[in-house]
Each structure stands twice: as C-alpha cells, then as structure tokens.
Write an enzyme that holds these catalytic residues in place. Structure first.
Site, PDB file in Angstrom:
ATOM      1  N   LYS A  17     -38.450  -7.298 -20.255  1.00 20.54           N
ATOM      2  CA  LYS A  17     -39.194  -7.445 -21.508  1.00 20.54           C
ATOM      3  C   LYS A  17     -38.696  -6.411 -22.513  1.00 20.54           C
ATOM      4  O   LYS A  17     -38.483  -5.245 -22.154  1.00 20.54           O
ATOM      5  CB  LYS A  17     -40.689  -7.229 -21.262  1.00 20.54           C
ATOM      6  CG  LYS A  17     -41.288  -8.309 -20.403  1.00 20.54           C
ATOM      7  CD  LYS A  17     -42.777  -8.143 -20.226  1.00 20.54           C
ATOM      8  CE  LYS A  17     -43.344  -9.337 -19.494  1.00 20.54           C
ATOM      9  NZ  LYS A  17     -42.646  -9.678 -18.237  1.00 20.54           N
ATOM     10  N   ASP A  51     -37.517 -11.955 -21.116  1.00 18.21           N
ATOM     11  CA  ASP A  51     -38.834 -12.604 -21.066  1.00 18.21           C
ATOM     12  C   ASP A  51     -39.415 -12.689 -22.475  1.00 18.21           C
ATOM     13  O   ASP A  51     -39.090 -11.872 -23.345  1.00 18.21           O
ATOM     14  CB  ASP A  51     -39.810 -11.770 -20.221  1.00 18.21           C
ATOM     15  CG  ASP A  51     -39.554 -11.886 -18.726  1.00 18.21           C
ATOM     16  OD1 ASP A  51     -38.825 -12.799 -18.299  1.00 18.21           O
ATOM     17  OD2 ASP A  51     -40.095 -11.048 -17.980  1.00 18.21           O
ATOM     18  N   MET A  52     -40.311 -13.669 -22.675  1.00 19.19           N
ATOM     19  CA  MET A  52     -40.975 -13.750 -23.976  1.00 19.19           C
ATOM     20  C   MET A  52     -42.394 -13.209 -23.844  1.00 19.19           C
ATOM     21  O   MET A  52     -43.129 -13.593 -22.944  1.00 19.19           O
ATOM     22  CB  MET A  52     -41.007 -15.200 -24.484  1.00 19.19           C
ATOM     23  CG  MET A  52     -41.467 -15.313 -25.911  1.00 19.19           C
ATOM     24  SD  MET A  52     -40.542 -14.275 -27.082  1.00 19.19           S
ATOM     25  CE  MET A  52     -39.104 -15.281 -27.414  1.00 19.19           C
ATOM     26  N   GLN A  97     -41.796 -20.645 -25.212  1.00 20.75           N
ATOM     27  CA  GLN A  97     -43.129 -21.018 -24.720  1.00 20.75           C
ATOM     28  C   GLN A  97     -43.540 -22.350 -25.338  1.00 20.75           C
ATOM     29  O   GLN A  97     -43.657 -22.461 -26.572  1.00 20.75           O
ATOM     30  CB  GLN A  97     -44.131 -19.918 -25.103  1.00 20.75           C
ATOM     31  CG  GLN A  97     -43.824 -18.592 -24.405  1.00 20.75           C
ATOM     32  CD  GLN A  97     -44.344 -17.383 -25.161  1.00 20.75           C
ATOM     33  OE1 GLN A  97     -44.404 -17.398 -26.397  1.00 20.75           O
ATOM     34  NE2 GLN A  97     -44.685 -16.329 -24.442  1.00 20.75           N
ATOM     35  N   ARG A 115     -35.066 -20.399 -20.786  1.00 25.48           N
ATOM     36  CA  ARG A 115     -36.058 -20.698 -19.739  1.00 25.48           C
ATOM     37  C   ARG A 115     -37.297 -21.217 -20.480  1.00 25.48           C
ATOM     38  O   ARG A 115     -37.832 -20.526 -21.342  1.00 25.48           O
ATOM     39  CB  ARG A 115     -36.430 -19.434 -18.971  1.00 25.48           C
ATOM     40  CG  ARG A 115     -37.610 -19.667 -18.003  1.00 25.48           C
ATOM     41  CD  ARG A 115     -38.350 -18.393 -17.646  1.00 25.48           C
ATOM     42  NE  ARG A 115     -37.533 -17.477 -16.884  1.00 25.48           N
ATOM     43  CZ  ARG A 115     -37.701 -16.148 -16.913  1.00 25.48           C
ATOM     44  NH1 ARG A 115     -38.621 -15.601 -17.699  1.00 25.48           N
ATOM     45  NH2 ARG A 115     -36.942 -15.372 -16.189  1.00 25.48           N
ATOM     46  N   ALA A 160     -47.903 -17.551 -21.329  1.00 22.84           N
ATOM     47  CA  ALA A 160     -48.933 -16.859 -20.555  1.00 22.84           C
ATOM     48  C   ALA A 160     -49.921 -16.085 -21.433  1.00 22.84           C
ATOM     49  O   ALA A 160     -50.816 -15.441 -20.913  1.00 22.84           O
ATOM     50  CB  ALA A 160     -48.264 -15.909 -19.574  1.00 22.84           C
ATOM     51  N   THR A 219     -42.109 -23.844 -14.140  1.00 22.56           N
ATOM     52  CA  THR A 219     -43.504 -24.285 -14.046  1.00 22.56           C
ATOM     53  C   THR A 219     -43.853 -24.580 -12.598  1.00 22.56           C
ATOM     54  O   THR A 219     -42.958 -24.833 -11.785  1.00 22.56           O
ATOM     55  CB  THR A 219     -43.738 -25.548 -14.912  1.00 22.56           C
ATOM     56  OG1 THR A 219     -45.113 -25.945 -14.805  1.00 22.56           O
ATOM     57  CG2 THR A 219     -42.866 -26.719 -14.488  1.00 22.56           C
ATOM     58  N   HIS A 220     -45.161 -24.545 -12.300  1.00 26.00           N
ATOM     59  CA  HIS A 220     -45.645 -24.952 -10.967  1.00 26.00           C
ATOM     60  C   HIS A 220     -46.452 -26.234 -11.092  1.00 26.00           C
ATOM     61  O   HIS A 220     -47.193 -26.598 -10.194  1.00 26.00           O
ATOM     62  CB  HIS A 220     -46.535 -23.866 -10.359  1.00 26.00           C
ATOM     63  CG  HIS A 220     -46.029 -22.490 -10.585  1.00 26.00           C
ATOM     64  ND1 HIS A 220     -46.373 -21.738 -11.682  1.00 26.00           N
ATOM     65  CD2 HIS A 220     -45.141 -21.746  -9.888  1.00 26.00           C
ATOM     66  CE1 HIS A 220     -45.746 -20.582 -11.644  1.00 26.00           C
ATOM     67  NE2 HIS A 220     -44.984 -20.563 -10.576  1.00 26.00           N
TER      68      HIS A 220
HETATM   69  C1  LIG Z   1     -40.082 -18.145 -13.565  1.00 27.00           C
HETATM   70  C2  LIG Z   1     -41.165 -17.974 -14.586  1.00 27.00           C
HETATM   71  C3  LIG Z   1     -40.978 -17.097 -15.625  1.00 27.00           C
HETATM   72  C4  LIG Z   1     -41.969 -16.947 -16.609  1.00 27.00           C
HETATM   73  N1  LIG Z   1     -41.722 -16.158 -17.707  1.00 27.00           N
HETATM   74  C5  LIG Z   1     -42.625 -16.143 -18.716  1.00 27.00           C
HETATM   75  C6  LIG Z   1     -42.352 -15.482 -19.941  1.00 27.00           C
HETATM   76  O1  LIG Z   1     -41.289 -14.880 -20.143  1.00 27.00           O
HETATM   77  N2  LIG Z   1     -43.300 -15.501 -20.907  1.00 27.00           N
HETATM   78  C7  LIG Z   1     -44.497 -16.182 -20.744  1.00 27.00           C
HETATM   79  O2  LIG Z   1     -45.306 -16.211 -21.667  1.00 27.00           O
HETATM   80  N3  LIG Z   1     -44.783 -16.793 -19.581  1.00 27.00           N
HETATM   81  C8  LIG Z   1     -43.894 -16.792 -18.569  1.00 27.00           C
HETATM   82  N4  LIG Z   1     -44.197 -17.463 -17.415  1.00 27.00           N
HETATM   83  C9  LIG Z   1     -45.585 -17.910 -17.157  1.00 27.00           C
HETATM   84  C10 LIG Z   1     -45.865 -19.274 -17.740  1.00 27.00           C
HETATM   85  O3  LIG Z   1     -45.926 -19.193 -19.148  1.00 27.00           O
HETATM   86  C11 LIG Z   1     -47.222 -19.820 -17.235  1.00 27.00           C
HETATM   87  O4  LIG Z   1     -48.239 -18.960 -17.626  1.00 27.00           O
HETATM   88  C12 LIG Z   1     -47.277 -19.986 -15.725  1.00 27.00           C
HETATM   89  O5  LIG Z   1     -46.079 -20.485 -15.221  1.00 27.00           O
HETATM   90  C13 LIG Z   1     -48.416 -20.993 -15.338  1.00 27.00           C
HETATM   91  O6  LIG Z   1     -48.205 -22.222 -15.930  1.00 27.00           O
HETATM   92  P1  LIG Z   1     -47.655 -23.501 -15.148  1.00 27.00           P
HETATM   93  O7  LIG Z   1     -46.491 -24.026 -15.905  1.00 27.00           O
HETATM   94  O8  LIG Z   1     -47.404 -23.229 -13.748  1.00 27.00           O
HETATM   95  O9  LIG Z   1     -48.796 -24.588 -15.374  1.00 27.00           O
HETATM   96  P2  LIG Z   1     -50.402 -24.567 -15.164  1.00 27.00           P
HETATM   97  O10 LIG Z   1     -50.908 -25.787 -15.834  1.00 27.00           O
HETATM   98  O11 LIG Z   1     -50.958 -23.261 -15.563  1.00 27.00           O
HETATM   99  O12 LIG Z   1     -50.518 -24.716 -13.609  1.00 27.00           O
HETATM  100  C14 LIG Z   1     -50.106 -25.883 -12.924  1.00 27.00           C
HETATM  101  C15 LIG Z   1     -50.411 -25.693 -11.437  1.00 27.00           C
HETATM  102  O13 LIG Z   1     -49.606 -24.622 -10.925  1.00 27.00           O
HETATM  103  C16 LIG Z   1     -50.332 -23.843 -10.011  1.00 27.00           C
HETATM  104  N5  LIG Z   1     -50.466 -22.491 -10.572  1.00 27.00           N
HETATM  105  C17 LIG Z   1     -50.163 -22.084 -11.828  1.00 27.00           C
HETATM  106  N6  LIG Z   1     -50.380 -20.753 -11.979  1.00 27.00           N
HETATM  107  C18 LIG Z   1     -50.860 -20.342 -10.788  1.00 27.00           C
HETATM  108  C19 LIG Z   1     -51.269 -19.081 -10.310  1.00 27.00           C
HETATM  109  N7  LIG Z   1     -51.259 -17.989 -11.074  1.00 27.00           N
HETATM  110  N8  LIG Z   1     -51.712 -19.002  -9.034  1.00 27.00           N
HETATM  111  C20 LIG Z   1     -51.722 -20.090  -8.220  1.00 27.00           C
HETATM  112  N9  LIG Z   1     -51.336 -21.320  -8.635  1.00 27.00           N
HETATM  113  C21 LIG Z   1     -50.900 -21.435  -9.885  1.00 27.00           C
HETATM  114  C22 LIG Z   1     -51.656 -24.528  -9.840  1.00 27.00           C
HETATM  115  O14 LIG Z   1     -51.534 -25.428  -8.764  1.00 27.00           O
HETATM  116  C23 LIG Z   1     -51.831 -25.261 -11.139  1.00 27.00           C
HETATM  117  O15 LIG Z   1     -52.683 -26.372 -11.034  1.00 27.00           O
HETATM  118  C24 LIG Z   1     -43.201 -17.649 -16.467  1.00 27.00           C
HETATM  119  C25 LIG Z   1     -43.372 -18.551 -15.419  1.00 27.00           C
HETATM  120  C26 LIG Z   1     -42.378 -18.730 -14.479  1.00 27.00           C
HETATM  121  C27 LIG Z   1     -42.600 -19.737 -13.392  1.00 27.00           C
END
Ligand SMILES: Cc1cc2nc3c(=O)[nH]c(=O)nc-3n(C[C@H](O)[C@H](O)[C@H](O)COP(=O)(O)OP(=O)(O)OC[C@H]3O[C@@H](n4cnc5c(N)ncnc54)[C@H](O)[C@@H]3O)c2cc1C
Length: 312
Positions: A98, A132-133, A161, A182, A187, A231-232
């Site tokens: 960051k 990172d953002m 984002q 990415r 977040a 994303t997850h």
């Molecule tokens: C590799 C990586 C790098 C990232 N870098 C940045 C960045 O530089 N700046 C930034 O603002 N954000 C970053 N993020 C975070 C991102 O913005 C999201 O806040 C985060 O990935 C949760 O969103 P989601 O896409 O998984 O979807 P969501 O809709 O939040 O979640 C979808 C599903 O994923 C699972 N899940 C999500 N989060 C969690 C958790 N904490 N614990 C358990 N299960 C979970 C759940 O099953 C959920 O239903 C990063 C994420 C990843 C994966």
C-alpha cells in the site's frame, strides 16, 4: 447486517481495541484464520505451502501508514528484503503493498521514489509489485504513482475497485498504458456520490469490468504481473470462467486471486478447472485493520471465530 458491517468498519479505526488485540494471545489466535503470522518466515512458509498446491502467492506486509519518512523508508527496505528472500527460496510469489506504507500521506514524490526503489529490486528478480488500492481519498494519487513508475519500464500493477463509478474509465486509462489490473469489489465504505451503494450494482460492475479485461484486447501478455479477478463470489467466478472460455482465453493470460484462509473450496475448484490461482498472504504485527475488514465483509465470521475460541 449493514449495521453490524458499519460497526465493524468503525471499530477497525479504534486505537484502543487495536492495541489490546494486537498485543494479546487471544487476538493472535483470532487473527490466524486470515493472517499467516507476524514474521516474514511465517508468511514465506505459507507461500511455500500454496506453491506446493499449485498456486502462486502475493505477499502483503500489514502496516498501513508510514507516518514518518523513516517509517516509509523502513517499509520500502523491508519490501525489498522480502523480494530477495522470495528469490533466494525460489518461491512463486510477487509483492502487494500500500502506498500509505511508503509515505503517501507525507508526500506523493516520496511514495513514488520508494515504489521505484522496490520495483527496481523486483525487476532484478523478474518479479513484480502490485499496488493495493486504498480508500477513494487515495485513488487518483495511487494511479498517478503507478503510472509514473510503470513509465520507467518497471514491473508495477494497479488495483481497481468495482464499487467505484470511476473504475470503468480508470480501466481504460490503465489498459492504454499496458498496466495490469487486479479487479476487486472494494473493501472500503465509500459515499454514494462515489460508489454504488447496492451490492447488486457492485456485482454488475464487477462482471462488466471482468468481461472487458477478458476480451482479446483486454488481456495483457504473460509476465510477473497479470490481469487478475480477485473475488470469492461463486457467481462472479462462474460467469468469468464461462466468459473466458467463450473468448478462448488461455489460463496463462490472466489469474484468479483470493485471500489467505477464505473459500479454500473455490480455490481448489478453480485449480481443478485448469485456471491459474494466486493467494494473497498477509502477515505482520499490525494486522488489526485488515482483520476487521475481513470480519466486516462477512459478519458471520465473528460468530465462527468466537465459537472456536470458546471451544478451545
Ligand atoms: C487477492 C485480493 C486482493 C484484494 N485487494 C484489495 C485492494 O487492494 N483494495 C480493496 O479495496 N480491496 C481488496 N480486496 C478485497 C475486496 O475488495 C473485497 O472486499 C473482498 O474480496 C470480499 O469481496 P468478494 O469479492 O469476495 O465478494 P462478497 O460479495 O463480499 O463475498 C462473496 C462470498 O465470498 C465469501 N467471503 C467474502 N469475504 C469473506 C470473508 N471475509 N470471510 C469469509 N468468507 C468471505 C463469502 O462466501 C461470500 O458470500 C482484495 C481481495 C482479494 C481476494
């Protein structure tokens, strides 16, 4: 749930709670679900384990602000040292960092010159640095710095984002300069003047940007940094895979990324389907804000963690 989410996000800025948790054994136990350890060697052991399962990694040293020039310089030196350690051990792992750690709150020029130093070390090892953002207060300055360092032919990439309205234009802007992205949902809590307030709109924006990145003119060549969908969200992942297959995108042309400790089942599914996966591995003593953002994303984690602690 939105109330709990806001509460957890505001607690993430609570200095007292942070001090208590970061220095206690209980806190360390709670955080171990999402944080690989407090030391570099612990993080690199987690990287080696990921590599052993066929996944790449990106290392993130937690610690969000370089409040003084010395702190920022120390963070840059630590980043360079970990690039050397990664190379010595032959690990498949790049760096995430960051810019506030590199003194962005003090001066844009300082952060740019420290990023340049770290990226030069990465370049010597044929590795790369993903910036990172952070919150929207930093978006423009972060992109400007990434562009400055990338223009010197150094291996740096950006994060966009999907939650922010501006990201479609930013993707185009970065694409024109050949800078890899990415894509994440975002977040940070942002005002409705800057970001989609509804989750459905953020998801739709993620799908749209992901498709643009997967089109033939959106995929960038193989290298230490690739375009990545982070994303997850199972639905987002399914759509992206279908779209990539329909476009004839090869697995080497982009990667999926996920956070350490989250949705290991999906990580395995992607690998089995033949895609490239990179895991974001955070470590460090200053893990509290990162940990609280992970709880805020899924407040149900709170119940899960407390149950584990009570059962132990
Ligand atoms: C590799 C990586 C790098 C990232 N870098 C940045 C960045 O530089 N700046 C930034 O603002 N954000 C970053 N993020 C975070 C991102 O913005 C999201 O806040 C985060 O990935 C949760 O969103 P989601 O896409 O998984 O979807 P969501 O809709 O939040 O979640 C979808 C599903 O994923 C699972 N899940 C999500 N989060 C969690 C958790 N904490 N614990 C358990 N299960 C979970 C759940 O099953 C959920 O239903 C990063 C994420 C990843 C994966």
């Amino acid at each position: 749930m939105p109330v709990l989410k806001s509460l957890l996000m505001s607690l993430s800025r609570n200095a007292r709670l942070r001090r208590v948790l970061e220095t206690s054994r209980l806190g360390r136990r709670l955080s171990s679900r999402f944080v690989a350890g407090t030391r570099l060697d612990e993080a690199l052991a987690a990287v080696a384990a990921c590599n052993g399962q066929g996944m790449r990694a990106t290392r993130d040293h937690l610690g969000e602000t370089g409040d003084s020039r010395q702190q920022a310089e120390a963070a840059a030196a630590a980043a360079a040292a970990s690039l050397n350690a990664i190379a010595e051990r032959g690990l498949q792992c790049n760096l995430s960092l960051k810019l506030t750690q590199l003194g962005l709150d003090l001066s844009e020029d300082l952060a740019a010159s420290l990023l340049l130093q770290v990226a030069s070390v990465a370049s010597r090892h044929s590795n790369g640095v993903r910036v990172d953002m952070e919150s929207s207060a930093y978006t423009e300055a972060t992109l400007r710095i990434v562009e400055r360092v990338h223009a010197m032919s150094l291996p740096v990439g950006a994060v966009l984002q999907a939650s922010l309205y501006r990201s479609a234009a930013d993707r185009q802007r970065l694409r024109e300069q050949g800078i890899t992205v990415r894509l994440v949902k975002g977040a940070y809590l942002e005002p409705a003047s800057l970001a989609w307030p509804r989750k459905e709109d953020v998801d739709a924006s993620f799908d749209q940007l992901a498709e643009q990145m997967l089109r033939p003119d959106g995929c960038l060549p193989d290298g230490p940094l690739r375009n990545a969908l982070a994303t997850h969200d199972r639905e987002r992942l399914m759509r992206a895979q279908r779209f990539a297959a329909s476009m004839g995108v090869r697995p080497q042309q982009f990667e999926f990324q996920m956070l350490y400790g989250i949705r290991r089942d999906l990580q395995r599914d992607l690998l089995k389907a033949g895609w490239q996966v990179r895991i974001y591995i955070p470590y460090g003593t200053e893990w509290f804000p990162y940990f609280m953002r992970r709880l805020a994303e899924r407040p149900a984690n709170l119940v899960f963690l407390l149950r584990n602690v009570l059962a132990a």
